[in-house]
Enzyme design. Structure first.
Site: not given
Ligand code: NAP
Length: 199
Positions: A11, A18, A154
Site C-alpha cells: 500500500t 512504498g 500523525y
Molecule cells: N519519509 C519519511 O521521512 C518517513 C519517516 C518515517 C516513516 N515514514 C513512513 O513511510 C511511509 C511512506 O512515507 P513516504 O514518505 O514514502 O510517503 P509518500 O512519498 O507521501 O507516499 C505516500 C504513498 O501513500 C499513498 N497514499 C496516500 N494516501 C492514501 C490512501 N488514502 N490510500 C491509499 N494510498 C494512499 C500515496 O499515493 P496516492 O496519494 O496516490 O494515494 C503514496 O503512494 C509512511 O507510512 C510514513 O509514515 C516516512
C-alpha cells in the site's frame, strides 16, 4: 531471513518508501500488487517494477475503505497468486499546531495512517493464517516512539500502529503461527510527502 516472497502487496506503492520497496521486491523477480489512489503514480510505479524485473498489478484503492482493501486483496490473489508478503506504507499527515487542525482533518489522518494499516493487516492475515505462512510489514516511524510538535495526528496514528502491531504479533506467537508481523522504524527519508502533505 530465508523467506523469499513471490507475491507482494504494497500500500502506498506509488511514491516514496512504498515505491522504493516495490522496486526492491521486483529486482528479485516478485509479482507486486501496487495499491494507492492516483492512477499516474501507479502507472509509473508499474513501469519501475517491470524495469526491475518484476510483474506489476496496479489497484487504485483508498486504504481508509476496508471493503476496497479487501477487494484489492482478492484481486491480487486472483491475478498474481497467494500473497506471501503485505507491506503497509500508505499514510497521510497534517503539518500544523494541534489547535489549527480541524476535526475532519484529524479523523482523515487517523483513518488513512492508522486504520489503513489495520485494514491491510486484516486483509493479509485472513489469508495468511489459513495457510500458516506469510509476512506483514508495517512501515513505522521514529515518531511512533517519540512524538514531535506540529504532527499530533500523525504521531498518534504511528503510536497506534505500534500498539496494534505488538498485540497482533503476540497473538500470532501464542498460536505458534508461522505468519510473521513486523514493524520497520523508518528514519527521516527524502520522499515527496513533504511537498504534498497538508500544511
Ligand atoms: N519519509 C519519511 O521521512 C518517513 C519517516 C518515517 C516513516 N515514514 C513512513 O513511510 C511511509 C511512506 O512515507 P513516504 O514518505 O514514502 O510517503 P509518500 O512519498 O507521501 O507516499 C505516500 C504513498 O501513500 C499513498 N497514499 C496516500 N494516501 C492514501 C490512501 N488514502 N490510500 C491509499 N494510498 C494512499 C500515496 O499515493 P496516492 O496519494 O496516490 O494515494 C503514496 O503512494 C509512511 O507510512 C510514513 O509514515 C516516512
Amino acid at each position: 531471513m530465508s523467506f523469499e516472497p513471490r507475491v507482494v502487496v504494497i500500500t502506498g506503492a506509488s511514491a516514496g518508501i512504498g515505491r522504493a520497496a516495490a522496486r526492491e521486491f521486483a529486482s528479485s523477480g516478485c509479482r507486486v500488487a501496487l495499491l494507492a489512489r492516483g492512477d499516474a503514480g501507479l502507472a509509473a510505479a508499474a513501469d519501475d517494477v517491470r524495469a526491475a524485473g518484476g510483474e506489476p498489478l496496479t489497484i487504485p484503492v483508498d486504504v481508509a475503505d476496508y471493503a476496497a482493501v479487501e477487494a484489492a486483496a482478492t484481486r491480487a490473489e486472483k491475478v498474481l497468486g497467494p500473497i506471501d508478503a503485505w507491506v503497509n506504507s500508505a499514510f497521510t499527515s497534517v503539518f500544523a499546531p494541534f489547535e489549527q487542525i480541524a476535526a475532519a482533518e484529524f479523523r482523515r489522518v487517523t483513518e488513512v495512517t492508522y486504520l489503513g494499516t489495520v485494514h491491510g493487516t486484516m486483509a493479509a492475515l485472513s489469508r495468511m493464517r489459513t495457510r500458516d505462512r506469510g509476512a506483514v510489514v508495517q512501515v513505522g516511524s521514529a515518531l511512533g516512539a517519540r512524538s514531535i510538535p506540529l504532527q499530533s495526528a500523525y504521531c498518534a496514528a504511528k503510536h497506534a500502529v505500534n500498539g496494534f502491531t505488538e498485540s497482533v504479533r503476540v497473538e500470532l506467537m501464542h498460536e505458534g503461527s508461522n505468519v510473521h508481523i513486523t514493524l520497520v522504524q523508518a528514519p527521516a527519508v527524502n520522499t515527496p510527502q513533504f511537498s504534498w502533505v497538508l500544511s
